[in-house]
Design a protein around this motif. Structure first.
Motif, mmCIF file in Angstrom:
data_model
loop_
_atom_site.group_PDB
_atom_site.id
_atom_site.type_symbol
_atom_site.label_atom_id
_atom_site.label_comp_id
_atom_site.label_asym_id
_atom_site.label_seq_id
_atom_site.Cartn_x
_atom_site.Cartn_y
_atom_site.Cartn_z
ATOM 1 N N ALA A 1 -6.718 48.587 -54.869
ATOM 2 C CA ALA A 1 -5.633 49.418 -54.361
ATOM 3 C C ALA A 1 -4.357 49.068 -55.110
ATOM 4 N N LEU A 2 -3.466 50.037 -55.248
ATOM 5 C CA LEU A 2 -2.192 49.771 -55.910
ATOM 6 C C LEU A 2 -1.426 48.689 -55.158
ATOM 7 N N PRO A 3 -0.791 47.764 -55.877
ATOM 8 C CA PRO A 3 0.021 46.748 -55.208
ATOM 9 C C PRO A 3 1.317 47.354 -54.688
ATOM 10 N N THR A 4 2.001 46.617 -53.834
ATOM 11 C CA THR A 4 3.324 47.063 -53.401
ATOM 12 C C THR A 4 4.310 46.867 -54.550
ATOM 13 N N PRO A 5 5.405 47.623 -54.569
ATOM 14 C CA PRO A 5 6.408 47.399 -55.618
ATOM 15 C C PRO A 5 6.890 45.954 -55.672
ATOM 16 N N LYS A 6 7.126 45.346 -54.520
ATOM 17 C CA LYS A 6 7.610 43.962 -54.503
ATOM 18 C C LYS A 6 6.593 43.011 -55.116
ATOM 19 N N ASP A 7 5.331 43.127 -54.725
ATOM 20 C CA ASP A 7 4.306 42.213 -55.228
ATOM 21 C C ASP A 7 4.116 42.363 -56.732
ATOM 22 N N PHE A 8 4.131 43.601 -57.209
ATOM 23 C CA PHE A 8 3.902 43.819 -58.633
ATOM 24 C C PHE A 8 5.097 43.351 -59.459
ATOM 25 N N THR B 1 14.352 58.350 -80.983
ATOM 26 C CA THR B 1 13.304 58.383 -82.000
ATOM 27 C C THR B 1 12.761 56.975 -82.180
ATOM 28 N N LEU B 2 11.440 56.853 -82.183
ATOM 29 C CA LEU B 2 10.831 55.534 -82.343
ATOM 30 C C LEU B 2 11.111 54.985 -83.736
ATOM 31 N N GLY B 3 11.718 53.810 -83.761
ATOM 32 C CA GLY B 3 11.919 53.102 -85.015
ATOM 33 C C GLY B 3 10.797 52.099 -85.226
ATOM 34 N N PRO B 4 11.038 51.078 -86.021
ATOM 35 C CA PRO B 4 9.980 50.100 -86.303
ATOM 36 C C PRO B 4 9.582 49.304 -85.062
ATOM 37 N N ARG B 5 8.308 48.967 -85.002
ATOM 38 C CA ARG B 5 7.841 48.062 -83.940
ATOM 39 C C ARG B 5 8.333 46.656 -84.265
ATOM 40 N N GLU B 6 8.876 45.983 -83.246
ATOM 41 C CA GLU B 6 9.445 44.655 -83.479
ATOM 42 C C GLU B 6 8.858 43.573 -82.583
ATOM 43 N N GLN B 7 8.292 43.952 -81.439
ATOM 44 C CA GLN B 7 7.779 42.945 -80.514
ATOM 45 C C GLN B 7 6.509 43.440 -79.825
ATOM 46 N N LEU B 8 5.725 42.471 -79.375
ATOM 47 C CA LEU B 8 4.635 42.718 -78.434
ATOM 48 C C LEU B 8 4.851 41.770 -77.264
ATOM 49 N N CYS B 9 4.984 42.338 -76.063
ATOM 50 C CA CYS B 9 5.238 41.539 -74.864
ATOM 51 C C CYS B 9 3.974 41.509 -74.010
ATOM 52 N N VAL B 10 3.551 40.307 -73.629
ATOM 53 C CA VAL B 10 2.274 40.126 -72.939
ATOM 54 C C VAL B 10 2.487 39.300 -71.673
ATOM 55 N N PRO B 11 1.621 39.477 -70.672
ATOM 56 C CA PRO B 11 1.850 38.834 -69.372
ATOM 57 C C PRO B 11 1.554 37.337 -69.379
ATOM 58 N N VAL B 12 2.422 36.599 -68.687
ATOM 59 C CA VAL B 12 2.260 35.149 -68.569
ATOM 60 C C VAL B 12 2.570 34.718 -67.136
ATOM 61 N N ALA B 13 2.111 33.513 -66.815
ATOM 62 C CA ALA B 13 2.497 32.849 -65.569
ATOM 63 C C ALA B 13 3.433 31.704 -65.922
ATOM 64 N N LYS B 14 4.392 31.455 -65.050
ATOM 65 C CA LYS B 14 5.355 30.380 -65.265
ATOM 66 C C LYS B 14 4.998 29.177 -64.401
ATOM 67 N N ASN B 15 5.031 27.994 -65.021
ATOM 68 C CA ASN B 15 4.828 26.730 -64.295
ATOM 69 C C ASN B 15 3.539 26.724 -63.471
ATOM 70 N N ASN B 16 2.502 27.379 -64.012
ATOM 71 C CA ASN B 16 1.184 27.436 -63.362
ATOM 72 C C ASN B 16 1.204 28.137 -62.007
ATOM 73 N N VAL B 17 2.242 28.924 -61.743
ATOM 74 C CA VAL B 17 2.284 29.720 -60.516
ATOM 75 C C VAL B 17 1.712 31.096 -60.844
ATOM 76 N N LEU B 18 0.438 31.291 -60.514
ATOM 77 C CA LEU B 18 -0.237 32.547 -60.834
ATOM 78 C C LEU B 18 0.120 33.625 -59.813
ATOM 79 N N PRO B 19 0.187 34.882 -60.245
ATOM 80 C CA PRO B 19 0.351 35.970 -59.278
ATOM 81 C C PRO B 19 -0.809 35.974 -58.289
#
Length: 299
Positions: free
Chosen positions: A41-48, A87-105
């Motif tokens: 099920a879709l998460p709540t806005p707050k949880d996501f 207008t889309l210019g050059p690609r500069e970054q790829l952002c990927v999901p992480v957990a901080k300080n071993n606190v998993l979602p």
């Protein structure tokens, strides 16, 4: 006749700690690479939103085919800002999901967050000169004080992609394929001066980029949700997207492996763009969730 008394050998505390740490690491990899057992099920806005942290890597240069998009703001705080063509210019970054300080979602929302991969392209646009008060949402940072910033001109558009043809499950795709973030320069560039531990969450990278520390420095951008003309987004999904505000900070990290990836666009509006090749090295920024002007994502 005397008999020697043999005492059982004791493991040293450092060794026990190392064994526990290794076990946690193995368990984490197993959790992050295992597919969900049932439909989600879709998460709540707050949880996501409050659990969405993205580590952003500089990519090898790439210029997509000429693509012009019409963008409209989704967040209620910025609803009065005008629609804008970019207008889309050059690609500069790829952002990927992480957990901080071993606190998993939490487990249900983790199945969505682990597939949030955003490719960020340079754009240009008008300065909006908008004053905002930002509050941190993630549990690791939510005790930090609020900050006043000015949102200036847009610099990047970050759009959803899949890495190495690993496509999210259908119910996850229904959300992550519509995440479009317009990233604005902000001032002042206040440093966070905080060290965090980061751990990859995406199945493609979880066993390729080891857990590492990051020194969080100056705030650079505020990435806010937008709607691309031509997209069709269910109302339940819009109710989550409109609350995704991420503040990007510069970070300093130890060297991580250089990794070559194949990127494929997930959003229907960009679905006809060609597959891209990208090489990533060390991370340069960390995007963390915030709320604007005291308007928080609903539970």
């Amino acid at each position: 006749m005397s008999r020697a008394i043999l005492k059982p050998a004791r493991r040293s505390k450092p060794m026990i700690r190392r064994l526990i740490s290794a076990a946690i690491g193995i368990l984490t990899v197993a959790v992050l690479t295992a597919p969900p057992a049932t439909a989600l099920a879709l998460p709540t806005p707050k949880d996501f939103v409050s659990n969405l942290d993205l580590e952003c890597f500089k990519t090898s240069p790439y210029q997509p085919p000429a693509t012009t998009l019409t963008l409209r703001h989704l967040n209620p705080v910025l609803g009065n800002l005008p629609t804008e063509q970019v207008t889309l210019g050059p690609r500069e970054q790829l952002c990927v999901p992480v957990a901080k300080n071993n606190v998993l979602p939490p487990t249900p929302v983790l199945e969505f967050i682990r597939y949030v991969d955003l490719a960020c392209y340079r754009i240009q646009g008008a300065s909006v000169n908008t004053q905002l008060v930002l509050s941190h949402l993630n549990p690791v940072l939510q005790t930090l004080p609020r900050q006043q910033v000015t949102m200036n001109a847009p610099q990047h558009l970050c759009v959803p992609v899949a890495k190495n043809n690993v496509t999210p499950p259908a119910e996850v795709l229904s959300l992550v394929s519509h995440i479009d973030l317009k990233c604005y320069d902000i001032t002042p560039n206040t440093p966070l001066n905080l060290q965090l531990g980061l751990r990859q969450l995406n199945p493609v990278l979880v066993d390729r980029i080891p857990a590492h520390s990051a020194q969080v420095a100056a705030a650079r951008q505020l990435c806010v949700p937008v709607f691309k003309a031509g997209d069709t987004v269910p109302s339940a999904v819009v109710n989550i997207l409109r609350w995704i505000d991420l503040e990007k900070y510069d970070i300093l990290t130890q060297a991580t492996p250089t990794i070559s990836l194949t990127l494929r666009h997930l959003n229907p509006v960009l679905g006809k763009l060609p597959v891209e090749q990208a090489t990533i090295g060390s991370a340069v920024q960390l995007a963390v969730p915030v709320a604007k002007n005291g308007q928080f994502p609903p539970s």
